[in-house]
Design a protein around this motif. Structure first.
Motif, short mmCIF file in Angstrom:
data_model
loop_
_atom_site.label_atom_id
_atom_site.label_comp_id
_atom_site.label_asym_id
_atom_site.label_seq_id
_atom_site.Cartn_x
_atom_site.Cartn_y
_atom_site.Cartn_z
N LEU B 177 0.75 -1.27 0.06
CA LEU B 177 0.12 0.15 -0.02
C LEU B 177 0.73 1.47 -0.04
N GLN B 178 1.94 1.07 0.64
CA GLN B 178 2.95 2.31 0.99
C GLN B 178 3.66 2.73 -0.15
N LEU B 179 3.81 1.77 -1.10
CA LEU B 179 4.35 2.11 -2.50
C LEU B 179 3.30 2.55 -3.42
N ILE B 180 2.11 2.51 -3.43
CA ILE B 180 1.11 3.31 -4.19
C ILE B 180 1.23 4.64 -4.10
N PRO B 181 1.54 5.41 -5.11
CA PRO B 181 1.47 6.81 -5.20
C PRO B 181 0.29 7.51 -4.83
N LYS B 182 0.12 8.41 -3.94
CA LYS B 182 -1.06 8.98 -3.47
C LYS B 182 -1.83 9.75 -4.80
N TYR B 184 -2.59 8.57 -7.51
CA TYR B 184 -3.81 7.70 -8.16
C TYR B 184 -5.10 7.88 -7.18
N GLN B 185 -5.04 7.81 -5.90
CA GLN B 185 -5.98 8.18 -4.90
C GLN B 185 -6.67 9.37 -5.21
N GLU B 186 -5.83 10.50 -5.32
CA GLU B 186 -6.28 11.77 -5.45
C GLU B 186 -7.20 12.20 -6.80
N SER B 187 -6.44 11.46 -7.89
CA SER B 187 -7.11 11.74 -8.99
C SER B 187 -8.49 10.88 -9.08
N ALA B 188 -8.73 9.56 -8.32
CA ALA B 188 -9.76 9.16 -8.39
C ALA B 188 -10.95 9.88 -7.68
N GLN B 189 -10.43 10.75 -6.42
CA GLN B 189 -11.17 11.46 -5.60
C GLN B 189 -11.77 12.54 -6.50
N VAL B 190 -10.80 13.05 -7.15
CA VAL B 190 -11.14 14.28 -8.27
C VAL B 190 -12.46 13.88 -9.22
N PHE B 191 -12.42 12.65 -9.61
CA PHE B 191 -13.29 12.25 -10.64
C PHE B 191 -14.47 11.73 -9.90
N GLY B 192 -14.47 11.93 -8.65
CA GLY B 192 -15.87 11.63 -7.96
C GLY B 192 -15.96 10.25 -7.27
N ALA B 193 -14.85 9.35 -7.13
CA ALA B 193 -15.05 8.21 -6.65
C ALA B 193 -15.03 8.18 -5.08
N GLY B 194 -16.03 7.29 -4.74
CA GLY B 194 -15.91 7.23 -3.21
C GLY B 194 -14.92 6.33 -2.76
N PRO B 195 -14.88 6.25 -1.32
CA PRO B 195 -13.79 5.15 -0.87
C PRO B 195 -13.89 3.85 -1.31
N TRP B 196 -15.22 3.14 -1.30
CA TRP B 196 -15.22 1.80 -1.92
C TRP B 196 -14.83 1.75 -3.31
N GLN B 197 -15.07 2.72 -4.22
CA GLN B 197 -14.88 2.70 -5.61
C GLN B 197 -13.23 2.81 -5.64
N THR B 198 -12.71 3.57 -5.09
CA THR B 198 -11.05 3.89 -4.99
C THR B 198 -10.49 2.47 -4.62
N LEU B 199 -11.09 1.82 -3.55
CA LEU B 199 -10.32 0.39 -3.04
C LEU B 199 -10.40 -0.54 -4.19
N ARG B 200 -11.92 -0.33 -4.72
CA ARG B 200 -12.13 -1.67 -5.69
C ARG B 200 -11.32 -1.45 -7.10
N TRP B 201 -11.10 -0.13 -7.44
CA TRP B 201 -10.80 -0.07 -8.94
C TRP B 201 -9.54 0.61 -8.90
N VAL B 202 -8.93 1.22 -7.79
CA VAL B 202 -7.65 1.89 -8.02
C VAL B 202 -6.80 1.00 -7.16
N GLY B 284 0.25 -4.15 -20.59
CA GLY B 284 0.04 -2.85 -20.46
C GLY B 284 -0.24 -2.05 -19.10
N GLU B 285 -0.28 -3.17 -18.28
CA GLU B 285 -0.89 -2.73 -16.78
C GLU B 285 0.40 -1.77 -16.18
N VAL B 286 -0.12 -1.03 -15.26
CA VAL B 286 0.95 -0.31 -14.34
C VAL B 286 0.74 -1.11 -12.82
N ARG B 287 2.04 -1.38 -12.48
CA ARG B 287 2.20 -1.90 -11.10
C ARG B 287 2.89 -1.15 -10.17
N ALA B 288 2.00 -1.32 -9.06
CA ALA B 288 2.77 -0.32 -7.93
C ALA B 288 4.33 -0.88 -7.42
#
Lengths: 449, 288
Positions: B177-182, B184-202, B284-288
């Motif tokens: 988790l600590q390797l995942i840059p912040k 991504y989560q911030e972008s998800a929030q900007v696009f209106g993703a809730g906590p559950w959606q961020t967890l599931r899709w990001v 083409g997948e990005v890995r943390a």
């Protein structure tokens, strides 16, 4: 030679330095070493006994320390389970260069060691010991030490399996019966009475855990007491009756028995009131509360009161670097005073009839009373551990414990299971061409009829 | 010219110690165990006797079944709990570092000791009985783990395994988790993703590598476990590693013990391969 000596000195220095880190206790022991060690090389003694930590501590600080005090020779004790114990001796023999100068093991391991050609003939040493005035040995122990045309070991210690019972449980013993002359029917009735008294909880315990010794109860106690033999009448009608009895006995046996390995633990916690086990695995309870427990002989069945006599013997490996030092250690371990100290420290009985008589107080007397009531009963007969099975010795007991698992726990048909297990016994004895263990008739190869 | 030749050798030189170490302490014993399993000790010929002896043993089928059942129940629980704990620590709530240390305590406890601890909870004179008695829920203590209650035995083993090994899963996932840059989560929030959606899709997709590691490590270790199981259930719930141990130490038969070892190796290998296939990165997948 000089190279080896230099190596030894550096290693000792290393150990001494390490011991400072290891703690005050170890440091004091090792720190004392150079005083004795000057000029005297250490004798390495390996054994499959004395494994529990308390026993090892006692052996190092008392038993072996006594030898060092009188002879100036330090002893290094290696106590490990049967598997690694034999492996170490085999490895030294294969390497052709040993470190162990004396070794002590169960009588039942000696056939394995003989078949691997690991040990020396002890007859010359026995002759030297017999020449000493204070040395006596039980005849049956000496007889057991002769195998494969030589004397494999000098008797060191002996033990047996008995019942220990909380004194408070004796009030539930069947009316008008004598616990010192217990029968298998008494035992079942006793278990039922205790269950009633404990509000349905079962208070009789057996060491049925993976490293428990319940297998010994099956082949050395129940079988000969019900059928008159350990192997020969394995699938007889008497044996079927015995298994029916064991099913009923299991019904009054504590349901946690399958995890028990040392019965003194549930005895002390009060989880069980009456337990059968090896004397060494009962004695910690007696030592802690000698006034609360009694030791009772094993029960008698239709064919008498059978019990196992466990013998531990001493020997010198063929690859011993210091056979004289090993012989000195064996002489020390069979001295009357050492034998008595061994009984008090470790709970193993002396191999000398003279010494055995001199134990008369505390828990030692409680155990001695039970053991002699067992051995001295009019209907008593001794069962010996199987010998002659060589490298496959360890396959013997599982044939009995697997039968127990199938018949008593899984409820399979008794005769079917016995027929299948008897075929395994027959195949094992046939392959090793081994003789039946006493009290069976001496048939070779042994075969269930 | 000289420089580039040296550069070509340097990587091999650097992995050489690891390679030698693994060769001597992993590959060689593995080959030896395999050979022990298929060699007749007296004649030295290749034989399947040990395998036959293993499969015809009364405890073989139950040990395969129980090992798989324990693994199948304990591992998903460990992953789910470990993930929840890692996310909780990652949220940096007040006192999260104390929580982290407390959760990590079981890592420092040997598996045998863990078995002892839980046995002392479940025995007739154990803590659970004492607690229930003090609460007035029972009138007299009774044993929980008995041979006629296989469900309880299984539950106790799973509980011990979960208690003992969830912490290591948590640590692996937390470092993931600590390797995942912040960002991504911030972008998800900007696009209106809730906590559950961020967890599931990001978060979870980015955590795939760590999940894979945790699954592989835990599964391999689950196939090796036997001390706590034996402590709690004796041999009523036989497991593969326990059978291997008993065949070696009690029956003195290294051949059959090795056959069990080889079986464990094959099972671990099969599961590792499956995890690597199932959780492999998409093109083409990005890995943390």
């Amino acid at each position: 030679m000089s190279v080896r000596q230099t190596g030894r000195v550096t290693r000792r220095q290393l150990i001494t330095r390490g011991s400072v880190l290891a703690g005050a206790l170890a440091a004091s022991r090792l720190g004392a070493r150079p005083a004795f060690g000057a000029g005297a090389p250490e004798v390495v003694f390996s054994t499959d006994q004395l494994i529990p930590l308390q026993e090892q501590e006692w052996a190092r600080t008392s038993l072996m320390a006594g030898f060092t005090k009188t002879t100036g020779i330090p002893v290094r004790l290696i106590a490990e389970g049967d598997g690694p114990y034999v492996d170490r001796l085999v490895a030294e023999a294969k390497a052709g260069h040993g470190t162990i100068s004396a070794t002590g093991a169960l009588h039942g391991l000696y056939p394995i060691m003989l078949s691997a050609n690991l040990i020396r003939d002890m007859a010359p040493l026995q002759k030297q010991l017999d020449a000493m005035k204070d040395r006596t040995f039980y005849r049956d122990l000496l007889a057991a030490s002769h195998m494969g045309g030589m004397q494999a070991f000098i008797p060191w210690m002996q033990a047996t399996y008995v019942f220990a019972a909380a004194k408070s449980s004796l009030q539930y013993f069947p009316n008008g019966r004598n616990p010192m002359r217990m029968t298998y029917d008494d035992l079942l009735q006793w278990g039922q009475n205790m269950q009633k008294a404990a509000g349905g909880q079962r208070r009789l315990g057996f060491p049925v855990g993976p490293n428990g010794l319940y297998g010994r109860f099956l082949h050395g106690y129940a079988y000969p007491s019900f059928t008159g033999a350990q192997v020969e009448r394995f699938k007889s009608p008497d044996a079927v009756a015995m298994w029916q009895y064991l099913r009923r006995l299991w019904g009054v046996t504590h349901p946690s028995s399958f995890t028990y390995e040392f019965m003194y633990e549930p005895l002390l916690s009060g989880e069980v009131w009456v337990a059968w086990d090896h004397t060494a695995r009962l004695i910690p309870a007696l030592r802690q509360r000698p006034d609360d427990f009694v030791v009772l002989p094993s029960p008698a069945g239709p064919r008498g009161r059978s019990f196992i006599s466990v013998i531990v013997g001493l020997s010198i490996p063929k690859t011993a670097p210091d056979p004289d030092g090993g012989a000195k250690l064996i002489e020390y371990l069979t001295r009357p005073s050492t034998q008595l100290a061994t009984l008090q420290g470790d709970g193993f009985f002396p191999v000398s009839p003279q010494v055995a008589k001199s134990a008369t107080s505390g828990w030692v007397k409680v155990v001695a009373d039970g053991v002699s009531a067992q051995a001295g009963a009019a209907d008593a007969h001794t069962a010996l551990l199987p010998i002659g099975l060589g490298a496959r010795t360890a396959e013997f007991v599982p044939i009995y414990t697997d039968a127990f698992q199938l018949i008593v726990i899984q409820g399979k048909n008794i005769q079917d299971v016995l027929n299948a297990q008897a075929a395994k016994l027959a195949a094992l004895y046939q392959a090793q061409n081994a003789v039946c263990p006493p009290p069976d008739p001496a048939i070779t190869p042994c075969k269930p009829e | 010219m000289v420089r580039s030749r040296r550069a070509a050798w340097v990587p091999y030189l650097l992995v050489l110690p690891t390679f030698v170490f693994l060769g001597v302490f992993v590959a060689y014993p593995m080959v030896q165990a395999f050979l022990l399993g298929v060699t007749d000790p007296t004649t030295g010929r290749v034989t399947l006797d040990h395998v036959a002896q293993m499969t015809s043993d009364l405890h073989f089928a139950p040990s395969v079944r129980d090992t798989l059942v324990i693994t199948a129940i304990a591992i998903p629980l460990q992953i789910a709990l470990g993930l929840a704990m890692a996310l909780l620590v990652q949220s940096r709530f007040a006192g999260h570092s104390i929580f982290l240390y407390l959760c990590a305590v079981p890592i420092g406890i040997s598996d045998l000791a863990a078995g002892l601890i839980w046995l002392s909870i479940f025995t007739e004179r154990g803590f659970l009985n004492a607690l229930l008695f003090d609460l007035g829920r029972i009138t007299q203590p009774g044993p929980f783990l008995t041979y006629d209650r296989p469900g309880w035995l299984l539950a106790a083993v799973v509980l011990t395994e979960v208690w003992r090994a969830t912490a290591i899963v948590m640590l692996i996932l937390l470092s993931g988790l600590q390797l995942i840059p912040k960002d991504y989560q911030e972008s998800a929030q900007v696009f209106g993703a809730g906590p559950w959606q961020t967890l599931r899709w990001v978060t979870l997709p980015l955590l795939r590598g760590s999940l894979q590691t945790a699954l592989i490590i835990r599964t391999i270790l689950a196939f090796e476990v036997f001390a706590p199981v034996m402590m709690l259930t004796g041999r009523l719930l036989p497991v593969l590693a326990g059978e291997s141990y008993l065949w070696y130490s009690l029956y003195r038969n290294p051949g059959v013990a090795s056959a069990y070892g080889v079986l464990i190796l094959l099972l671990s290998g099969a599961f590792t391969w499956t995890y690597l296939r199932l959780l492999r990165p998409h093109p083409g997948e990005v890995r943390a």
